[in-house]
Motif scaffolding. Structure first.
Motif, PDB file in Angstrom:
ATOM      1  N   HIS A 143      57.773  67.118  63.384  1.00 50.91           N
ATOM      2  CA  HIS A 143      57.246  66.488  64.596  1.00 50.91           C
ATOM      3  C   HIS A 143      55.745  66.245  64.558  1.00 50.91           C
ATOM      4  CE1 HIS A 143      56.380  70.731  65.363  1.00 50.91           C
ATOM      5  NE2 HIS A 143      55.523  70.361  66.299  1.00 50.91           N
ATOM      6  N   LYS A 149      57.964  62.320  60.664  1.00 51.65           N
ATOM      7  CA  LYS A 149      58.505  61.333  61.609  1.00 51.65           C
ATOM      8  C   LYS A 149      59.458  60.365  60.918  1.00 51.65           C
ATOM      9  CE  LYS A 149      54.445  61.486  64.629  1.00 51.65           C
ATOM     10  NZ  LYS A 149      53.274  60.728  65.142  1.00 51.65           N
ATOM     11  N   ILE A 171      52.631  66.059  69.248  1.00 54.54           N
ATOM     12  CA  ILE A 171      53.639  65.661  70.243  1.00 54.54           C
ATOM     13  C   ILE A 171      54.701  66.757  70.314  1.00 54.54           C
ATOM     14  CG2 ILE A 171      55.323  63.916  70.927  1.00 54.54           C
ATOM     15  CD1 ILE A 171      53.775  61.906  69.215  1.00 54.54           C
ATOM     16  N   ASP A 173      56.532  67.242  73.444  1.00 55.34           N
ATOM     17  CA  ASP A 173      57.530  66.838  74.434  1.00 55.34           C
ATOM     18  C   ASP A 173      58.624  66.054  73.708  1.00 55.34           C
ATOM     19  OD1 ASP A 173      58.186  66.269  77.491  1.00 55.34           O
ATOM     20  OD2 ASP A 173      58.439  64.380  76.369  1.00 55.34           O
ATOM     21  N   ARG A 174      59.850  66.518  73.788  1.00 55.33           N
ATOM     22  CA  ARG A 174      60.930  65.914  72.997  1.00 55.33           C
ATOM     23  C   ARG A 174      61.232  64.476  73.419  1.00 55.33           C
ATOM     24  NH1 ARG A 174      64.216  69.416  69.687  1.00 55.33           N
ATOM     25  NH2 ARG A 174      63.324  71.506  69.677  1.00 55.33           N
ATOM     26  N   SER A 175      61.056  64.149  74.685  1.00 50.77           N
ATOM     27  CA  SER A 175      61.280  62.769  75.125  1.00 50.77           C
ATOM     28  C   SER A 175      60.217  61.841  74.547  1.00 50.77           C
ATOM     29  CB  SER A 175      61.270  62.691  76.650  1.00 50.77           C
ATOM     30  OG  SER A 175      62.351  63.421  77.193  1.00 50.77           O
ATOM     31  N   ALA A 176      58.961  62.296  74.585  1.00 54.18           N
ATOM     32  CA  ALA A 176      57.884  61.492  74.012  1.00 54.18           C
ATOM     33  C   ALA A 176      58.059  61.350  72.506  1.00 54.18           C
ATOM     34  CB  ALA A 176      56.540  62.133  74.333  1.00 54.18           C
ATOM     35  N   LEU A 177      58.507  62.413  71.864  1.00 51.19           N
ATOM     36  CA  LEU A 177      58.733  62.367  70.422  1.00 51.19           C
ATOM     37  C   LEU A 177      59.874  61.411  70.087  1.00 51.19           C
ATOM     38  CD1 LEU A 177      57.988  63.457  67.632  1.00 51.19           C
ATOM     39  CD2 LEU A 177      59.636  65.313  68.003  1.00 51.19           C
ATOM     40  N   ALA A 179      60.709  58.754  71.709  1.00 52.87           N
ATOM     41  CA  ALA A 179      60.187  57.394  71.836  1.00 52.87           C
ATOM     42  C   ALA A 179      59.365  57.022  70.607  1.00 52.87           C
ATOM     43  CB  ALA A 179      59.339  57.279  73.095  1.00 52.87           C
ATOM     44  N   GLU A 180      58.575  57.971  70.117  1.00 54.80           N
ATOM     45  CA  GLU A 180      57.777  57.739  68.914  1.00 54.80           C
ATOM     46  C   GLU A 180      58.668  57.488  67.703  1.00 54.80           C
ATOM     47  OE1 GLU A 180      54.161  57.995  66.395  1.00 54.80           O
ATOM     48  OE2 GLU A 180      54.622  57.442  68.464  1.00 54.80           O
ATOM     49  N   LYS A 183      60.151  54.058  67.665  1.00 46.96           N
ATOM     50  CA  LYS A 183      59.159  53.073  67.219  1.00 46.96           C
ATOM     51  C   LYS A 183      59.058  53.081  65.690  1.00 46.96           C
ATOM     52  CE  LYS A 183      55.349  53.136  69.505  1.00 46.96           C
ATOM     53  NZ  LYS A 183      53.986  53.551  69.955  1.00 46.96           N
ATOM     54  N   GLU A 195      47.494  65.148  64.035  1.00 42.12           N
ATOM     55  CA  GLU A 195      48.569  65.833  64.763  1.00 42.12           C
ATOM     56  C   GLU A 195      48.953  67.187  64.166  1.00 42.12           C
ATOM     57  OE1 GLU A 195      51.806  63.103  65.714  1.00 42.12           O
ATOM     58  OE2 GLU A 195      50.353  61.451  65.625  1.00 42.12           O
TER      59      GLU A 195
END
Length: 250
Positions: A143, A149, A171, A173-177, A179-180, A183, A195
């Motif tokens: 992460h 990633k 990062i 937060d699993r939801s933010a991760l 989304a990343e 992408k 990071e």
């Protein structure tokens, strides 16, 4: 005769002629008759007939009864698959790591996927006096690194529990991760800006096999003061192009 550790230089003519037949069928990309194979290889028709009989019996060549012609057999695919599996990814990738370091001036890395992260298995160090230091056997946290990633975008999984905070940019937060990672999968490469280590930036791209399975991750990393977003973006095309070339080989 003493063993030298090198292949013998004397060749078997019949084997070479058999290879010529296989090459002719491969280059034609269609069915060929005996006379056409003889014309393309320069081997007389009677010899071609005997070679085709042997190659057909082994499955390397297939006889097509409806046309009386020949094409490559399914055993070729089996042998090709076995050859791909036996390729040493590190040996294939090494020249591309060297090219990436020459082009970007930064350290290029090769990582192999494990269960929850990746391990660095090879790298070419930047020649600059100020540089990021790669280590064989170091893990790429899923992460918090560019390679990690990529690992997640191509089927990797995170461990259970809270994600470790390495820097303010990590990062967790699993939801933010998620989304990343979405992408990353869409554009075909990943980046990490301070990071895992505040003074380290990196980009990474997947090396896939013919089924789309992740075989390795190619990366470029450098000091944050020099390998800034503009430099990272400039390195994306050289990185993804070489990852694609390794993918074609595998």
């Amino acid at each position: 005769m003493a063993r030298t550790g090198r292949p013998a230089t004397r060749q078997v003519g019949a084997v070479q002629r058999a290879v010529d037949v296989l090459d002719a069928l491969a280059e034609a990309r269609t069915e060929l008759g005996t006379n056409e194979i003889a014309r393309r290889t320069g081997i007389n028709v009677s010899s071609i007939s005997r070679l085709l009989s042997t190659l057909t019996s082994t499955g390397l060549v297939q006889h097509v009864p409806s046309s009386g012609r020949y094409r490559l057999g399914v055993r070729i695919l089996q042998l090709a698959g076995a050859a791909r599996e036996s390729l040493d990814v590190r040996a294939v990738a090494r020249p591309y790591l060297e090219e990436l370091t020459d082009l970007t001036g930064e350290t290029a890395t090769l990582s192999l996927p494990g269960e929850h992260d990746l391990l660095t298995v090879d790298f070419v160090q930047s020649r600059r006096s100020v540089r990021s230091v790669a280590e064989i056997g170091r893990n790429s946290v899923a992460h918090a690194t560019a390679a990690g990633k990529v690992f997640l975008a191509w089927g990797g999984t995170l461990p259970d529990g809270n994600l470790v905070v390495y820097t303010e940019q990590t990062i967790v937060d699993r939801s933010a991760l998620a989304a990343e990672i979405s992408k990353v999968a869409e554009r075909g490469w990943a980046q990490a800006v301070g990071e895992r280590e505040e003074d380290l930036n990196a980009i990474a791209a997947p090396v896939l096999d013919t089924t789309g399975r992740l075989r390795a991750v190619l990366g470029v990393q450098g000091p944050a003061l020099r390998f800034r977003p503009r430099a990272m973006r400039a390195a994306v095309d050289p990185l993804t192009q070489r990852a694609a070339l390794i993918t074609e080989t595998l």
